[in-house]
Enzyme design. Structure first.
Site, PDB file in Angstrom:
ATOM      1  N   ASN A 149      -3.496 -51.839-117.837  1.00 26.58           N
ATOM      2  CA  ASN A 149      -4.060 -50.636-118.473  1.00 26.58           C
ATOM      3  C   ASN A 149      -3.063 -49.884-119.349  1.00 26.58           C
ATOM      4  O   ASN A 149      -3.471 -49.174-120.256  1.00 26.58           O
ATOM      5  CB  ASN A 149      -4.645 -49.699-117.408  1.00 26.58           C
ATOM      6  CG  ASN A 149      -3.739 -49.491-116.217  1.00 26.58           C
ATOM      7  OD1 ASN A 149      -3.463 -50.432-115.471  1.00 26.58           O
ATOM      8  ND2 ASN A 149      -3.256 -48.280-116.036  1.00 26.58           N
ATOM      9  N   GLN A 177     -10.161 -53.022-117.872  1.00 25.10           N
ATOM     10  CA  GLN A 177      -9.759 -52.784-119.260  1.00 25.10           C
ATOM     11  C   GLN A 177     -10.167 -53.939-120.178  1.00 25.10           C
ATOM     12  O   GLN A 177     -10.093 -53.805-121.396  1.00 25.10           O
ATOM     13  CB  GLN A 177      -8.234 -52.561-119.355  1.00 25.10           C
ATOM     14  CG  GLN A 177      -7.748 -51.289-118.678  1.00 25.10           C
ATOM     15  CD  GLN A 177      -8.149 -50.009-119.418  1.00 25.10           C
ATOM     16  OE1 GLN A 177      -8.660 -50.035-120.548  1.00 25.10           O
ATOM     17  NE2 GLN A 177      -7.928 -48.868-118.787  1.00 25.10           N
ATOM     18  N   SER A 197     -15.767 -51.092-114.901  1.00 24.31           N
ATOM     19  CA  SER A 197     -16.111 -49.665-114.875  1.00 24.31           C
ATOM     20  C   SER A 197     -16.715 -49.264-116.210  1.00 24.31           C
ATOM     21  O   SER A 197     -16.127 -49.520-117.268  1.00 24.31           O
ATOM     22  CB  SER A 197     -14.828 -48.868-114.618  1.00 24.31           C
ATOM     23  OG  SER A 197     -15.124 -47.499-114.569  1.00 24.31           O
ATOM     24  N   HIS A 199     -17.144 -46.468-117.838  1.00 21.09           N
ATOM     25  CA  HIS A 199     -16.602 -45.465-118.772  1.00 21.09           C
ATOM     26  C   HIS A 199     -15.485 -46.014-119.662  1.00 21.09           C
ATOM     27  O   HIS A 199     -15.015 -45.336-120.564  1.00 21.09           O
ATOM     28  CB  HIS A 199     -16.167 -44.193-118.027  1.00 21.09           C
ATOM     29  CG  HIS A 199     -14.910 -44.283-117.222  1.00 21.09           C
ATOM     30  ND1 HIS A 199     -13.716 -43.778-117.680  1.00 21.09           N
ATOM     31  CD2 HIS A 199     -14.655 -44.776-115.990  1.00 21.09           C
ATOM     32  CE1 HIS A 199     -12.776 -43.958-116.739  1.00 21.09           C
ATOM     33  NE2 HIS A 199     -13.327 -44.558-115.708  1.00 21.09           N
ATOM     34  N   THR A 234     -27.697 -44.485-101.928  1.00 24.14           N
ATOM     35  CA  THR A 234     -28.753 -44.544-102.951  1.00 24.14           C
ATOM     36  C   THR A 234     -28.141 -44.861-104.305  1.00 24.14           C
ATOM     37  O   THR A 234     -27.169 -44.233-104.719  1.00 24.14           O
ATOM     38  CB  THR A 234     -29.487 -43.178-103.009  1.00 24.14           C
ATOM     39  OG1 THR A 234     -29.967 -42.894-101.697  1.00 24.14           O
ATOM     40  CG2 THR A 234     -30.634 -43.202-103.992  1.00 24.14           C
ATOM     41  N   CYS A 321      -4.586 -41.447-114.506  1.00 23.28           N
ATOM     42  CA  CYS A 321      -4.619 -41.213-113.064  1.00 23.28           C
ATOM     43  C   CYS A 321      -3.228 -40.965-112.498  1.00 23.28           C
ATOM     44  O   CYS A 321      -3.065 -40.414-111.438  1.00 23.28           O
ATOM     45  CB  CYS A 321      -5.218 -42.412-112.354  1.00 23.28           C
ATOM     46  SG  CYS A 321      -6.401 -43.268-113.349  1.00 23.28           S
TER      47      CYS A 321
HETATM   48  N1  PMP Z   1      -8.464 -50.488-112.844  1.00 22.91           N
HETATM   49  C1  PMP Z   1      -7.994 -50.327-114.081  1.00 22.91           C
HETATM   50  C2  PMP Z   1      -7.261 -51.449-114.739  1.00 22.91           C
HETATM   51  C3  PMP Z   1      -8.183 -49.114-114.758  1.00 22.91           C
HETATM   52  O1  PMP Z   1      -7.696 -48.951-115.990  1.00 22.91           O
HETATM   53  C4  PMP Z   1      -8.891 -48.069-114.117  1.00 22.91           C
HETATM   54  C5  PMP Z   1      -9.138 -46.736-114.786  1.00 22.91           C
HETATM   55  N2  PMP Z   1      -8.035 -46.179-115.408  1.00 22.91           N
HETATM   56  C6  PMP Z   1      -9.355 -48.291-112.817  1.00 22.91           C
HETATM   57  C7  PMP Z   1      -9.139 -49.507-112.217  1.00 22.91           C
HETATM   58  C8  PMP Z   1     -10.132 -47.228-112.073  1.00 22.91           C
HETATM   59  O2  PMP Z   1     -11.419 -47.159-112.614  1.00 22.91           O
HETATM   60  P1  PMP Z   1     -12.453 -45.989-112.218  1.00 22.91           P
HETATM   61  O3  PMP Z   1     -12.074 -44.823-113.053  1.00 22.91           O
HETATM   62  O4  PMP Z   1     -13.789 -46.536-112.588  1.00 22.91           O
HETATM   63  O5  PMP Z   1     -12.349 -45.780-110.755  1.00 22.91           O
END
Ligand code: PMP
Length: 381
Positions: A149, A177, A197, A199, A234, A321
């Site tokens: 990432n 990613q 994911s 988003h 749910t 994060c």
């Molecule tokens: N794995 C990777 C490689 C990511 O880049 C991210 C988000 N930065 C995540 C896991 C976590 O994803 P989520 O926000 O959907 O929990």
């Protein structure tokens, strides 16, 4: 503000918002209810699952909807570990997993699970020789990030899948990613489980999936009757419909990747011209199309980012994060980068909504950025 942080998250597209609103106002019932509104929600869920499966190259039954990749990663590692015979207890992670996933690795280790890390080379690529010696018959799960990432460096999924298959080991791949940025086909990857994911590809936050190969046993982390008893709770149907809409809009992924890498190369050429002390990580090896992970001499990341923001650009010091603290990037540390250099790292990540005009604006702002930087940090320590 020009947004250059698409690896942290991406803006939801209009079609995604419309798909979500349609579900929220129409098929908002519980998909497990037996009455007519519940059955309508159940059909909408099945439609979304079919779309996700079609775009990602898997069977609808292989899709387990989750709250995102963090949960999918947990489900894969904990769930597969709990389901394999007791002789296989060791779990192998790459040393450059997402920060949240490395936390899980440490948590397992402190609970007494034997954990090993696959090292990477100084250029960010996985050390396949070390992988071959660490993946053995006592391993339950190998967990490998597909594309890092921060650096964007691509990992050798096919080679690790071959090593895992030879040792009879489950392979889990975190493709969070990768999906949406490069072509992806679950059936071709040879992994038992893949996390993603929404988003990260212009879908909503708080929704993702674990793709689990048919026939592979898994113990739920959150028990319940939903998702074929593999994930209770749910289903978040509006978000799931939004994710399906985002996937069906991906279009020609190769063409978009080529567009983004051309823009990224333009940014990197201009950076090196305006700021000759720029150092790029991962630039010599295959990496994701829109990302540059770099330092400018040893200007601390927070100084550089503040100046960039003053000029109208939003970027980040790496993974959102883990960016609240001042710990150096774990990916860079794994590559052998000294802590003081790693603390200067910033990530510029382009995305589907990044225009050529935005890149022009960044290129034009670089000489001003140079004049805004305080003197004295031009050289790396
Ligand atoms: N794995 C990777 C490689 C990511 O880049 C991210 C988000 N930065 C995540 C896991 C976590 O994803 P989520 O926000 O959907 O929990």
């Amino acid at each position: 503000m020009i947004y250059l942080d698409h690896h942290a998250t991406t803006p939801p597209s209009r079609a995604v918002m419309e798909a979500m609103t349609t579900v929220m106002s129409g098929t908002w019932a519980n998909a497990s209810s037996q009455h007519a509104p519940g059955q309508a929600a159940k059909r909408a869920l099945a439609d979304a699952r079919a779309t996700v499966a079609r775009v990602l190259g898997c069977k609808p039954a292989e899709v387990i909807f989750t709250s995102g990749a963090t949960e999918a990663n947990h489900l894969a590692v904990r769930g597969l570990l709990a389901a394999v015979p007791a002789g296989r207890r060791r779990v192998v992670f790459s040393a450059v997993e997402h920060a949240g996933h490395l936390k899980l690795a440490r948590e397992l280790a402190s609970a007494g699970v034997p954990v090993d890390f696959l090292p990477v080379r100084p250029d960010g690529r996985l050390d396949l020789g070390a992988a071959a010696s660490l993946i053995g018959p006592d391993v339950a799960v190998v967990s490998l990030i597909a594309a890092q990432n921060e650096t964007g460096v691509l990992m050798p999924v096919a080679q690790v899948a071959a090593l895992a298959a030879a040792a009879g080991v489950h392979l889990h791949v975190d493709a969070t990613q990768w999906v949406g940025k490069l072509p992806f086909d679950f059936a071709e990857w040879g992994a038992d489980a893949v996390s993603l994911s929404a988003h990260k590809f212009n879908g909503p936050k708080g929704v993702g999936a674990l793709l689990l190969r048919q026939g592979v046993g898994i113990c739920p982390v959150v028990p319940g009757s939903q998702e074929r008893h593999r994930r209770g709770g749910t289903e978040n149907l509006p978000a799931i419909a939004g994710m399906a809409a985002a996937l069906s809009q991906l279009g020609d992924v190769n063409a978009e990747a080529a567009r983004q890498s051309a823009l990224r190369d333009r940014v990197e050429r201009a950076l090196s011209a305006a700021l000759p002390e720029v150092h790029l990580w991962g630039a010599e090896v295959p990496r994701l199309p829109g990302v540059s992970f770099l330092r400018v001499g040893c200007w601390p990341a927070d100084v550089l980012l503040q100046r960039l923001e003053r000029l109208g650009f939003a970027a980040s010091p790496g993974a959102a994060c883990s960016s609240s603290g001042s710990a150096p990037s774990q990916a860079l540390t794994a590559m052998g980068v000294p802590g003081d250099e790693a603390l200067c790292a910033i990530r510029l990540s382009l995305g589907r909504t990044t225009s050529s005009a935005e890149v022009d604006a960044l290129v034009a702002a670089l000489p001003t950025l140079r004049s805004l930087l305080p003197a004295g940090h031009a050289q790396a320590a």
